[in-house]
Enzyme design. Structure first.
Site, PDB file in Angstrom:
ATOM      1  NE  ARG A  61      -3.955   2.123   2.745  1.00 28.95           N
ATOM      2  CZ  ARG A  61      -4.016   2.731   3.577  1.00 28.95           C
ATOM      3  NH1 ARG A  61      -3.195   2.568   4.706  1.00 28.95           N
ATOM      4  NH2 ARG A  61      -4.776   3.839   3.800  1.00 28.95           N
ATOM      5  CG  HIS A  65      -0.979   5.515  -0.026  1.00 32.51           C
ATOM      6  ND1 HIS A  65      -1.444   5.864   1.172  1.00 32.51           N
ATOM      7  CD2 HIS A  65      -1.920   4.805  -0.622  1.00 32.51           C
ATOM      8  CE1 HIS A  65      -2.649   5.473   1.161  1.00 32.51           C
ATOM      9  NE2 HIS A  65      -3.072   4.839   0.254  1.00 32.51           N
ATOM     10  CB  VAL A  69       1.514  11.872  -4.222  1.00 27.38           C
ATOM     11  CG1 VAL A  69       1.559  13.369  -3.793  1.00 27.38           C
ATOM     12  CG2 VAL A  69       0.301  11.167  -3.323  1.00 27.38           C
ATOM     13  N   GLY A  71       4.436  10.537  -8.690  1.00 31.41           N
ATOM     14  CA  GLY A  71       5.075   9.578  -9.372  1.00 31.41           C
ATOM     15  C   GLY A  71       5.743   8.665  -8.334  1.00 31.41           C
ATOM     16  CG  ASP A  73       8.341  11.202  -5.864  1.00 28.58           C
ATOM     17  OD1 ASP A  73       7.436  10.595  -4.750  1.00 28.58           O
ATOM     18  OD2 ASP A  73       8.472  12.361  -5.687  1.00 28.58           O
ATOM     19  CG  ASN A  94      -0.037   8.586   3.274  1.00 26.76           C
ATOM     20  OD1 ASN A  94      -0.335   8.032   2.822  1.00 26.76           O
ATOM     21  ND2 ASN A  94       0.777   9.861   2.835  1.00 26.76           N
ATOM     22  N   PRO A 162      -7.136   8.128  -3.413  1.00 29.75           N
ATOM     23  CG  PRO A 162      -7.590   6.139  -4.523  1.00 29.75           C
ATOM     24  CD  PRO A 162      -6.448   7.175  -4.375  1.00 29.75           C
ATOM     25  CG  HIS A 192      -8.043  -3.523  -1.342  1.00 26.86           C
ATOM     26  ND1 HIS A 192      -8.525  -2.661  -2.238  1.00 26.86           N
ATOM     27  CD2 HIS A 192      -6.957  -2.825  -0.813  1.00 26.86           C
ATOM     28  CE1 HIS A 192      -8.043  -1.408  -2.305  1.00 26.86           C
ATOM     29  NE2 HIS A 192      -7.193  -1.297  -1.173  1.00 26.86           N
TER      30      HIS A 192
HETATM   31  C1  HEM Z   1      -9.049   2.024  -5.917  1.00 30.17           C
HETATM   32  C2  HEM Z   1      -8.921   2.825  -5.070  1.00 30.17           C
HETATM   33  C3  HEM Z   1      -8.308   2.569  -3.549  1.00 30.17           C
HETATM   34  C4  HEM Z   1      -9.247   2.890  -2.286  1.00 30.17           C
HETATM   35  C5  HEM Z   1     -10.251   3.591  -2.357  1.00 30.17           C
HETATM   36  C6  HEM Z   1      -8.274   2.192  -1.351  1.00 30.17           C
HETATM   37  C7  HEM Z   1      -8.708   2.437  -0.077  1.00 30.17           C
HETATM   38  C8  HEM Z   1      -8.048   1.674   0.826  1.00 30.17           C
HETATM   39  C9  HEM Z   1      -8.356   1.710   2.439  1.00 30.17           C
HETATM   40  C10 HEM Z   1      -9.417   2.765   3.005  1.00 30.17           C
HETATM   41  C11 HEM Z   1      -7.663   0.642   3.085  1.00 30.17           C
HETATM   42  C12 HEM Z   1      -7.720   0.655   4.493  1.00 30.17           C
HETATM   43  C13 HEM Z   1      -6.804   1.428   5.309  1.00 30.17           C
HETATM   44  C14 HEM Z   1      -6.927   1.163   6.830  1.00 30.17           C
HETATM   45  O1  HEM Z   1      -7.926   1.234   7.330  1.00 30.17           O
HETATM   46  O2  HEM Z   1      -5.902   1.127   7.457  1.00 30.17           O
HETATM   47  C15 HEM Z   1      -6.986   0.088   2.101  1.00 30.17           C
HETATM   48  C16 HEM Z   1      -5.806  -0.771   2.362  1.00 30.17           C
HETATM   49  C17 HEM Z   1      -5.032  -1.485   1.526  1.00 30.17           C
HETATM   50  N1  HEM Z   1      -4.887  -0.867   0.125  1.00 30.17           N
HETATM   51 FE1  HEM Z   1      -5.852   0.235  -0.842  1.00 30.17          FE
HETATM   52  N2  HEM Z   1      -7.213   1.586  -2.098  1.00 30.17           N
HETATM   53  C18 HEM Z   1      -7.312   1.655  -3.222  1.00 30.17           C
HETATM   54  C19 HEM Z   1      -6.355   1.022  -4.090  1.00 30.17           C
HETATM   55  C20 HEM Z   1      -5.252   0.486  -3.879  1.00 30.17           C
HETATM   56  C21 HEM Z   1      -4.198  -0.055  -4.590  1.00 30.17           C
HETATM   57  C22 HEM Z   1      -4.074   0.506  -6.067  1.00 30.17           C
HETATM   58  C23 HEM Z   1      -3.381  -0.642  -4.302  1.00 30.17           C
HETATM   59  C24 HEM Z   1      -1.979  -1.280  -4.532  1.00 30.17           C
HETATM   60  C25 HEM Z   1      -1.727  -1.868  -5.631  1.00 30.17           C
HETATM   61  C26 HEM Z   1      -3.806  -0.663  -2.698  1.00 30.17           C
HETATM   62  C27 HEM Z   1      -3.285  -1.694  -1.805  1.00 30.17           C
HETATM   63  C28 HEM Z   1      -3.886  -1.817  -0.502  1.00 30.17           C
HETATM   64  C29 HEM Z   1      -3.421  -2.739   0.667  1.00 30.17           C
HETATM   65  C30 HEM Z   1      -2.136  -3.774   0.313  1.00 30.17           C
HETATM   66  C31 HEM Z   1      -3.955  -2.492   1.647  1.00 30.17           C
HETATM   67  C32 HEM Z   1      -3.927  -3.157   3.119  1.00 30.17           C
HETATM   68  C33 HEM Z   1      -2.938  -2.360   3.793  1.00 30.17           C
HETATM   69  C34 HEM Z   1      -2.559  -3.105   5.265  1.00 30.17           C
HETATM   70  O3  HEM Z   1      -2.941  -4.117   5.536  1.00 30.17           O
HETATM   71  O4  HEM Z   1      -1.710  -2.394   6.140  1.00 30.17           O
HETATM   72  N3  HEM Z   1      -5.085  -0.325  -2.533  1.00 30.17           N
HETATM   73  N4  HEM Z   1      -7.049   0.757   0.886  1.00 30.17           N
HETATM   74  C1  LIG Z   2       3.213   7.810   9.525  1.00 29.51           C
HETATM   75  C2  LIG Z   2       2.700   8.994   9.742  1.00 29.51           C
HETATM   76  O1  LIG Z   2       3.469  10.113   9.824  1.00 29.51           O
HETATM   77  N1  LIG Z   2       1.423   8.986  10.029  1.00 29.51           N
HETATM   78  C3  LIG Z   2       0.516  10.224  10.069  1.00 29.51           C
HETATM   79  C4  LIG Z   2      -0.346  10.498   9.040  1.00 29.51           C
HETATM   80  O2  LIG Z   2      -1.313  11.589   9.349  1.00 29.51           O
HETATM   81  C5  LIG Z   2      -2.077  11.573  10.595  1.00 29.51           C
HETATM   82  C6  LIG Z   2      -2.728  12.643  10.707  1.00 29.51           C
HETATM   83  O3  LIG Z   2      -3.777  12.565   9.689  1.00 29.51           O
HETATM   84  C7  LIG Z   2      -1.097  11.650  11.837  1.00 29.51           C
HETATM   85  O4  LIG Z   2      -1.599  11.578  13.003  1.00 29.51           O
HETATM   86  C8  LIG Z   2       0.085  10.355  11.554  1.00 29.51           C
HETATM   87  O5  LIG Z   2       1.218  10.427  12.395  1.00 29.51           O
END
Ligand code: HEM
Ligand SMILES: CC(=O)N[C@H]1CO[C@H](CO)[C@@H](O)[C@@H]1O
Ligand SMILES: *[C@@H]1O[C@H](CO)[C@@H](O)[C@H](O)[C@H]1NC(C)=O
Ligand SMILES: *[C@@H]1O[C@H](CO)[C@@H](O)[C@H](O)[C@H]1NC(C)=O
Ligand SMILES: *[C@@H]1O[C@H](CO)[C@@H](O)[C@H](O)[C@H]1NC(C)=O
Ligand SMILES: *[C@@H]1O[C@H](CO)[C@@H](O)[C@H](O)[C@H]1NC(C)=O
Length: 236
Positions: A61, A65, A69, A71, A73, A94, A162, A192
């Site tokens: 993830r 991210h 933003v 590219g 980088d 983030n 997004p 996901h």
């Molecule tokens: C299509 C638009 C996308 C949206 C709206 C979105 C949104 C989210 C959200 C809300 C979470 C949960 C964050 C949390 O509650 O901690 C998440 C997790 C995650 N996203 Fe996305 N995401 C998108 C696309 C992507 C893409 C393109 C990738 C990678 C190629 C990705 C990889 C992941 C992964 C691996 C997690 C799990 C993170 C973890 O377990 O720490 N997502 N995403």
């Molecule tokens: C890793 C990191 O710096 N996370 C920050 C992301 O943004 C929130 C505020 O929205 C901070 O509280 C986190 O420390």
């Protein structure tokens, strides 16, 4: 997830193209300047990811991210050093990113082997792939040669990443801003397949969709919603 094999393989093929729009990337970019670079990364991931396997998803993830933003980088890694320009890390999406220390440790090993050669952006891309592979996922090719940026702004992360509440029109627009089409959007969402989402990312769809307490998003599969509600006391 049965029946998803094809989907997952396609997803990983597409991931290789994420952020490669400048056309400067190539396989084995460091083969002369730091021949062991990719092996150093892979060895570290293979011997350490099992201490915290959930980091594989988190760093995948982070790669997303970073790339959305400015590219790919490594601007996602930069810390805020003065009050005036707040970096991407401080942006709401983030707030649940993890694995920064892991990336820093891999980068330190590379600095010891080949000072100033391997970019942080490539480290993120390689660790993202190697972490998925080491925890049982499929592999994909990672061309290298990304260059690190020095600019990182909270506002740009907010505008480009997004949100869980983004509608389809917005998702298409944000992907299109990165040169990614509808197929890319669908396939990359396959990321996901692994990882977690915190309750706060979707609880409104279960309990408060219309602003009336108890209302549920009608577009959410009702059986799935029931499963999610039963899991509300999960530790992240
Ligand atoms: C299509 C638009 C996308 C949206 C709206 C979105 C949104 C989210 C959200 C809300 C979470 C949960 C964050 C949390 O509650 O901690 C998440 C997790 C995650 N996203 Fe996305 N995401 C998108 C696309 C992507 C893409 C393109 C990738 C990678 C190629 C990705 C990889 C992941 C992964 C691996 C997690 C799990 C993170 C973890 O377990 O720490 N997502 N995403
Ligand atoms: C890793 C990191 O710096 N996370 C920050 C992301 O943004 C929130 C505020 O929205 C901070 O509280 C986190 O420390
Ligand atoms: C950001 O700050 C953390 C914690 O102080 C530090 O470990 C990390 O190396 C810093 N990252 C950069 C890119 O300066
Ligand atoms: C902070 O802003 C200054 C001036 O615009 C810029 O030179 C610098 O690169 C910015 N720092 C980050 C981390 O974006
Ligand atoms: C999608 O969301 C955007 C931004 O919130 C909004 O302007 C737009 O009207 C929405 N589109 C649809 C079709 O709901
Ligand atoms: C429910 O949603 C409404 C409208 O978005 C919001 O104002 C309210 O604070 C939410 N209630 C809870 C308990 O989250």
């Amino acid at each position: 997830m049965r029946g998803s094999g094809y989907f997952v393989v396609m997803f990983f093929c597409f991931l290789a193209f994420m952020g490669s729009t400048e056309g400067k990337l190539q396989m084995g970019f460091y083969s002369k300047s730091c021949p062991n670079a990719e092996k150093i990364v892979q060895d570290y991931v293979n011997s350490h990811i099992h201490n915290a396997p959930s980091l594989a998803a988190s760093i995948l993830r982070m790669h997303f991210h970073d790339c959305f933003v400015r590219g790919c980088d490594s601007s996602v890694l930069l810390n805020t050093t003065s009050g005036t320009n707040q970096t991407e890390k401080l942006a709401v999406p983030n707030s649940t990113l993890r694995g920064f220390d892991f990336i820093d440790r891999v980068k330190s090993l590379l600095e010891a082997a080949c000072p100033g050669v391997v970019s942080c952006a490539d480290v993120i891309a390689l660790v993202a792939r190697d972490g998925v592979v080491a925890t049982g996922g499929p592999s994909w090719k990672v061309p290298t040669g990304r260059r690190d940026g020095t600019i990182s702004r909270t506002s740009e992360a907010m505008n480009n990443i997004p949100a869980p509440t983004s509608n389809f029109t917005t998702l298409r627009r944000l992907f299109s801003n990165q040169g990614l089409n509808l197929k890319d959007l669908v396939l990359l969402s396959g990321a996901h397949t692994i990882g977690v989402a915190h309750c706060t990312s979707f609880s409104n769809r279960l309990y408060n969709f219309t602003g009336v307490l108890g209302s549920q998003d009608p577009a959410l599969d009702s059986e799935y919603a029931t499963v999610l509600k039963a899991r509300k006391v999960q530790k992240s």
